[in-house]
Design an enzyme around this catalytic site. Structure first.
Site, PDB file in Angstrom:
ATOM      1  N   TYR A  62     -53.993  38.872  33.588  1.00 28.27           N
ATOM      2  CA  TYR A  62     -52.737  38.249  33.162  1.00 28.27           C
ATOM      3  C   TYR A  62     -51.698  39.215  32.296  1.00 28.27           C
ATOM      4  O   TYR A  62     -50.426  39.180  32.653  1.00 28.27           O
ATOM      5  CB  TYR A  62     -53.342  37.080  32.125  1.00 28.27           C
ATOM      6  CG  TYR A  62     -51.905  36.294  31.767  1.00 28.27           C
ATOM      7  CD1 TYR A  62     -51.400  35.328  32.675  1.00 28.27           C
ATOM      8  CD2 TYR A  62     -51.538  36.503  30.536  1.00 28.27           C
ATOM      9  CE1 TYR A  62     -50.512  34.558  32.233  1.00 28.27           C
ATOM     10  CE2 TYR A  62     -50.547  35.801  30.250  1.00 28.27           C
ATOM     11  CZ  TYR A  62     -49.900  34.705  30.836  1.00 28.27           C
ATOM     12  OH  TYR A  62     -48.712  34.121  30.672  1.00 28.27           O
ATOM     13  N   ALA A  64     -51.614  42.379  32.741  1.00 33.02           N
ATOM     14  CA  ALA A  64     -51.124  43.429  33.641  1.00 33.02           C
ATOM     15  C   ALA A  64     -50.056  43.134  34.523  1.00 33.02           C
ATOM     16  O   ALA A  64     -48.974  43.551  34.546  1.00 33.02           O
ATOM     17  CB  ALA A  64     -52.176  43.851  34.551  1.00 33.02           C
ATOM     18  N   LYS A  66     -47.956  40.205  33.707  1.00 38.16           N
ATOM     19  CA  LYS A  66     -46.988  40.225  32.907  1.00 38.16           C
ATOM     20  C   LYS A  66     -46.041  41.435  32.553  1.00 38.16           C
ATOM     21  O   LYS A  66     -44.879  41.423  32.536  1.00 38.16           O
ATOM     22  CB  LYS A  66     -47.320  39.336  31.749  1.00 38.16           C
ATOM     23  CG  LYS A  66     -47.813  37.804  32.010  1.00 38.16           C
ATOM     24  CD  LYS A  66     -46.669  37.142  32.856  1.00 38.16           C
ATOM     25  CE  LYS A  66     -47.162  35.713  33.026  1.00 38.16           C
ATOM     26  NZ  LYS A  66     -46.002  35.135  33.706  1.00 38.16           N
TER      27      LYS A  66
END
Length: 159
Positions: A62, A64, A66
């Site tokens: 998650y 990475a 974003k």
């Protein structure tokens, strides 16, 4: 496409019922997605404080994704500035939604503002970034987190 129209709708771009991974977005976020007659446009991506400002244990994928989204947004800002297209990332912190977990609500209460943000507060920033008034704002990461990312952590006294 006029002011207030959204490019994120799957019905417009045919991206499918769910957002594609960042590399899929990169293929679709290109100049020909904006109206040729005006050569102007606004791209507002919504990332997360998790991955761009801070990280949580066990949340590698998650975070990475974003962080990648912010990189994509900033790269598009550089590539498309000459065409009058702005590209900015909105980075919300704890936001009180119908999906907020109890643990997230507790975290939101600990930010310096003393509460989670509201969807309306995030939407207001997004509306500004998509407006004509934001024509000279591009490549920016706008954090909406009640000062959570700038406050120095301090020990809180027991109640």
């Amino acid at each position: 496409m006029g002011y207030g129209d959204s490019l994120t709708s799957p019905a417009r771009g045919g991206w499918g019922p769910c957002p594609q991974p960042v590399h899929g977005l990169a293929r679709h976020a290109r100049r020909d997605q904006f109206p040729a007659r005006s050569r102007l446009g606004r791209l507002v991506t919504v990332s997360s404080a998790s991955g761009t400002i801070r990280a949580s244990c066990g949340d590698v994928a998650y975070a990475a994704a974003k962080a990648d989204l912010v990189g994509l947004t900033r790269a598009l800002a550089v590539d498309e500035a000459g065409a009058g297209i702005t590209s900015n990332a909105l980075v919300p912190g704890w936001i009180a939604t119908g999906f907020e977990l109890t643990s997230e609500a507790l975290e939101g209460a600990l930010v310096p503002a003393g509460r989670s943000g509201t969807p309306g507060e995030v939407a207001s920033v997004s509306a500004f970034l998509a407006s004509p008034g934001a024509a000279h704002v591009t490549g920016q990461v706008i954090v909406v987190d009640g000062e959570n990312s700038v406050a120095e952590p301090v020990a809180r006294p027991d109640p």
